[in-house]
Scaffold this active site. Structure first.
Site, short mmCIF file in Angstrom:
data_model
loop_
_atom_site.label_atom_id
_atom_site.label_comp_id
_atom_site.label_asym_id
_atom_site.label_seq_id
_atom_site.Cartn_x
_atom_site.Cartn_y
_atom_site.Cartn_z
N LYS A 117 1.20 -13.89 4.29
CA LYS A 117 1.73 -13.55 2.96
C LYS A 117 2.34 -14.79 2.30
O LYS A 117 2.26 -14.94 1.09
CB LYS A 117 2.78 -12.45 3.08
CG LYS A 117 2.19 -11.09 3.53
CD LYS A 117 3.22 -9.99 3.36
CE LYS A 117 3.01 -8.81 4.29
NZ LYS A 117 1.75 -8.12 4.16
N GLU A 201 12.23 -10.93 0.12
CA GLU A 201 11.80 -10.55 -1.22
C GLU A 201 12.84 -9.62 -1.80
O GLU A 201 13.44 -8.84 -1.06
CB GLU A 201 10.48 -9.74 -1.13
CG GLU A 201 9.26 -10.51 -1.51
CD GLU A 201 7.97 -9.71 -1.35
OE1 GLU A 201 8.02 -8.46 -1.39
OE2 GLU A 201 6.93 -10.34 -1.17
N HIS A 236 6.03 3.05 4.92
CA HIS A 236 5.34 2.00 4.14
C HIS A 236 3.83 2.09 4.31
O HIS A 236 3.12 1.10 4.13
CB HIS A 236 5.82 0.60 4.52
CG HIS A 236 7.29 0.38 4.33
ND1 HIS A 236 7.88 0.38 3.10
CD2 HIS A 236 8.27 0.16 5.22
CE1 HIS A 236 9.18 0.16 3.24
NE2 HIS A 236 9.44 0.04 4.51
N ARG A 293 -10.64 -7.27 3.01
CA ARG A 293 -11.55 -6.36 3.71
C ARG A 293 -11.80 -5.14 2.84
O ARG A 293 -11.21 -4.99 1.78
CB ARG A 293 -10.87 -5.88 5.00
CG ARG A 293 -9.50 -5.28 4.72
CD ARG A 293 -8.90 -4.59 5.92
NE ARG A 293 -7.46 -4.46 5.81
CZ ARG A 293 -6.83 -3.46 5.21
NH1 ARG A 293 -7.51 -2.47 4.67
NH2 ARG A 293 -5.52 -3.41 5.15
P1 ADP Z 1 -5.07 0.11 3.61
O1 ADP Z 1 -4.41 -0.63 2.52
O2 ADP Z 1 -6.53 -0.09 3.73
O3 ADP Z 1 -4.67 1.52 3.62
P2 ADP Z 1 -3.48 -0.11 5.94
O4 ADP Z 1 -2.34 -1.05 5.82
O5 ADP Z 1 -3.20 1.33 5.91
O6 ADP Z 1 -4.51 -0.58 4.87
O7 ADP Z 1 -4.32 -0.47 7.24
C1 ADP Z 1 -5.64 -0.08 7.43
C2 ADP Z 1 -5.93 -0.03 8.89
O8 ADP Z 1 -5.76 -1.31 9.46
C3 ADP Z 1 -5.00 0.88 9.63
O9 ADP Z 1 -5.72 1.44 10.68
C4 ADP Z 1 -3.91 -0.06 10.12
O10 ADP Z 1 -3.31 0.45 11.27
C5 ADP Z 1 -4.71 -1.31 10.40
N1 ADP Z 1 -3.98 -2.56 10.19
C6 ADP Z 1 -3.68 -3.15 9.02
N2 ADP Z 1 -3.09 -4.33 9.21
C7 ADP Z 1 -2.99 -4.49 10.54
C8 ADP Z 1 -2.47 -5.52 11.38
N3 ADP Z 1 -1.96 -6.63 10.89
N4 ADP Z 1 -2.53 -5.35 12.71
C9 ADP Z 1 -3.06 -4.23 13.22
N5 ADP Z 1 -3.59 -3.23 12.48
C10 ADP Z 1 -3.55 -3.36 11.18
P1 ADP Z 2 1.62 -4.61 4.46
O1 ADP Z 2 0.94 -5.88 4.84
O2 ADP Z 2 2.36 -4.00 5.59
O3 ADP Z 2 0.70 -3.68 3.75
P2 ADP Z 2 2.87 -5.02 1.86
O4 ADP Z 2 3.50 -6.27 1.37
O5 ADP Z 2 1.58 -4.66 1.25
O6 ADP Z 2 2.76 -5.09 3.43
O7 ADP Z 2 3.91 -3.83 1.64
C1 ADP Z 2 3.67 -2.54 2.10
C2 ADP Z 2 4.50 -1.54 1.31
O8 ADP Z 2 5.91 -1.85 1.38
C3 ADP Z 2 4.21 -1.53 -0.18
O9 ADP Z 2 3.15 -0.70 -0.50
C4 ADP Z 2 5.52 -1.02 -0.74
O10 ADP Z 2 5.61 0.38 -0.58
C5 ADP Z 2 6.56 -1.64 0.15
N1 ADP Z 2 7.04 -2.93 -0.40
C6 ADP Z 2 6.55 -4.15 -0.11
N2 ADP Z 2 7.20 -5.11 -0.77
C7 ADP Z 2 8.15 -4.50 -1.52
C8 ADP Z 2 9.19 -4.95 -2.41
N3 ADP Z 2 9.39 -6.25 -2.67
N4 ADP Z 2 9.98 -4.02 -2.99
C9 ADP Z 2 9.80 -2.71 -2.73
N5 ADP Z 2 8.88 -2.23 -1.89
C10 ADP Z 2 8.05 -3.10 -1.28
#
Ligand code: ADP
Ligand code: ADP
Ligand code: MG
Length: 496
Positions: A117, A201, A236, A293
């Site tokens: 990130k 953040e 989340h 992806r």
């Molecule tokens: P999407 O935005 O496609 O819904 P998710 O964050 O829900 O993505 O993740 C999609 C799939 O990938 C889920 O099965 C989640 O458990 C897996 N996944 C996502 N990021 C990681 C990670 N860094 N390590 C392991 N599994 C991950």
């Molecule tokens: P991941 O890799 O686990 O998907 P993200 O950065 O996409 O991580 O964040 C996952 C979720 O966490 C977001 O969809 C949102 O609900 C929450 N989130 C992330 N960053 C923030 C933020 N700065 N403020 C509020 N909620 C956040």
């Protein structure tokens, strides 16, 4: 290069979904499976299938070396990684390339940049993309980090740079909690991702998660396919998604689309990707991260644009230029997706794996079910407990929601608890109906007592009553026919 045979390095619904498109394109398919998935639908659907190891992912679905060997043995041209597993593993993408195979996805270099990130934020820095206030690099000095947090203003979020799937994230409400949450975030990041780097953040209040689907080819053309609204989340993690978002104006949609294309351009992106933004109550949007992806919730975009994203990914991997132009794309209708997890919404959404004693899919106009199970199958404990994605499509948001309620009511699942009753609660909730909700939806509105009994619960109660009644009063029918409680109960249950 024309791809003639694809190995899908994944399992479950996404493996099937990819193979279906491959088959439509006249491409041969190879499934891989672990010992836990011998009877899985993706194994039966594929033209060829190879067992790659024991149930734990690390010994099967994550075995890059074994998977590449399978490709060599079966003259496979290309690998589609799906989501999860090896899909965002730059080293795997590199190994695939070095083996002379095509990775159906972006370059390893793009995956590397967007997989962190912090690196992603650095890469887009020159593109004037709005970003949440925070630290630009990993935290090394806590005193300094606290000073920055005080300046940004609490609440703040501590996030793992390597994070994904909602893991490694901690909200800190006040400075007194900083150290404790920091320790937790670092250890969670270290154990989940093998990388303890965290950054800060600002926690955006009333945050909505809105993401943009992009497609880029290997000739520098990049387009976006509008947004998906994914604010209904637990831990989340998304559970209900829709497209388009109920709150974006055409102007904001266009601005976000442009920003997403710029993010993709910043890392020389090709393939299908998703740029995630957080949107506040004033509709200001900020770049969160890019997922390199195919996304779980990609079907809602397919429904409203008519574009098969997997087909486009395959064309792009073959080196073909995109034939879809930005100006050709239009949003048509509205799509909603609910994720049907084997989880108990009445018990903190804890996984509830087991056997699908009953499994009957909803059908009919505007209903799409992407799943990987059949009645009688067990949901393995080793993997993500998602059973299916249920997608509905209608002319309007209201119609898509009505169809979703109808489809949820038709879905018959017993043997495990599922998120379906929770999703029905969401569909009927005023906040969701009005479009005025954020990522706090679940904590603000949901308690287990809000769940209405599922048809399954009705069915069991009714079956008990009926069989008691049958035992007491039933006499053999003259023609010898017997009426069983189980067969009748569904009809009755739906009319209760
Ligand atoms: P999407 O935005 O496609 O819904 P998710 O964050 O829900 O993505 O993740 C999609 C799939 O990938 C889920 O099965 C989640 O458990 C897996 N996944 C996502 N990021 C990681 C990670 N860094 N390590 C392991 N599994 C991950
Ligand atoms: P991941 O890799 O686990 O998907 P993200 O950065 O996409 O991580 O964040 C996952 C979720 O966490 C977001 O969809 C949102 O609900 C929450 N989130 C992330 N960053 C923030 C933020 N700065 N403020 C509020 N909620 C956040
Ligand atoms: Mg994310």
């Amino acid at each position: 290069m024309t791809i003639k045979k694809i190995l899908v390095a994944n399992r479950g619904e996404i493996a099937l979904r990819i193979m279906r498109t491959a088959r439509e394109m006249g491409i041969q398919t190879v499934a891989i499976y672990s010992e836990a998935d011998r009877n899985a639908l993706h194994v039966r659907y594929a033209d060829e299938a190879v067992c790659v190891g024991p149930p734990p992912s690390a010994e099967s679905y994550l075995r890059a070396d074994v998977i590449i060997d399978v490709c060599r043995n079966l003259q496979v041209d290309a690998i589609h990684p799906g989501y999860g597993f090896l899909s965002e593993n730059a080293n795997f993408a590199r190994q695939v390339r070095e083996a002379g195979l095509i990775f159906i996805g972006p370059s390893p270099e793009s995956i590397d940049v967007m997989g962190s990130k912090l690196a992603a934020k650095a890469a887009v820095a020159g593109y004037n993309i709005p970003m949440v206030p925070g630290t630009p690099s990993a935290i090394t000095d806590r005193t300094e980090a606290k000073a920055i947090s005080a300046k940004i203003g609490y609440p703040i979020l501590i996030k793992a740079s390597a994070g994904g799937g909602g893991k490694g994230m901690r909200v800190v409400e006040q400075e007194a909690d900083f150290d404790e949450q920091m320790d937790r975030a670092v250890s969670e990041a270290q154990s989940a991702f093998g990388d303890g780097s965290v950054f800060i953040e600002k926690y955006v209040t009333s945050p909505r998660h809105v993401e943009i689907q992009v497609l880029g080819d290997q000739h520098g053309n990049i387009i976006h396919l509008f947004e998906r609204e994914c604010s209904v989340q637990r831990r989340h993690q998304k559970v209900v998604e829709e497209a388009p978002s109920a709150i974006l104006t055409p102007e904001i949609r266009e601005a976000m689309g442009r920003a997403a294309v710029d993010v993709a351009r910043a890392c020389g992106y090709y393939g299908a990707g998703t740029v995630e933004f957080i949107v506040n109550d004033k509709l200001d949007f900020y770049f969160l991260e890019m997922n390199t992806r195919l996304q779980v919730e990609h079907p809602v975009t397919e429904q409203i644009t008519g574009v098969d994203l997997v087909k486009q990914m395959i064309y792009i991997a073959e080196g073909k230029p995109l034939t879809i132009k930005q100006e050709d794309l239009q949003i048509k209708g509205h799509a909603v997706e609910v994720r049907v997890y084997a989880e108990d919404p009445a018990n903190n959404f804890l996984p509830d794996v087991g056997t699908l004693d009953t499994y009957v899919r909803p059908q009919g106009n505007g209903v799409r079910v992407d799943d990987g199970f059949e009645q009688g199958m067990a949901i393995p404990i080793y993997y993500d407990p998602m059973i299916a994605k249920l997608i509905t499509y209608g002319d309007s948001r209201e119609e898509a929601i009505q169809k979703m309620i109808r489809a949820i009511d038709e879905y018959e699942i017993s043997g495990v608890q599922t998120t379906l009753p929770f999703c029905r609660f969401v569909m009927e909730h005023d906040a969701f109906r009005s479009g005025q909700f954020d990522t706090g939806f679940v904590s603000r509105y949901f308690t287990p007592d809000k769940l209405t009994p599922t048809p399954d619960t009705h069915e069991r109660e009714l079956a008990a009553v009926l069989s008691a009644w049958l035992l007491e009063t039933a006499k053999p029918k003259p023609n010898g026919a017997t009426v069983t409680a189980a067969r009748q109960s569904k009809w009755k249950a739906n009319r209760l």
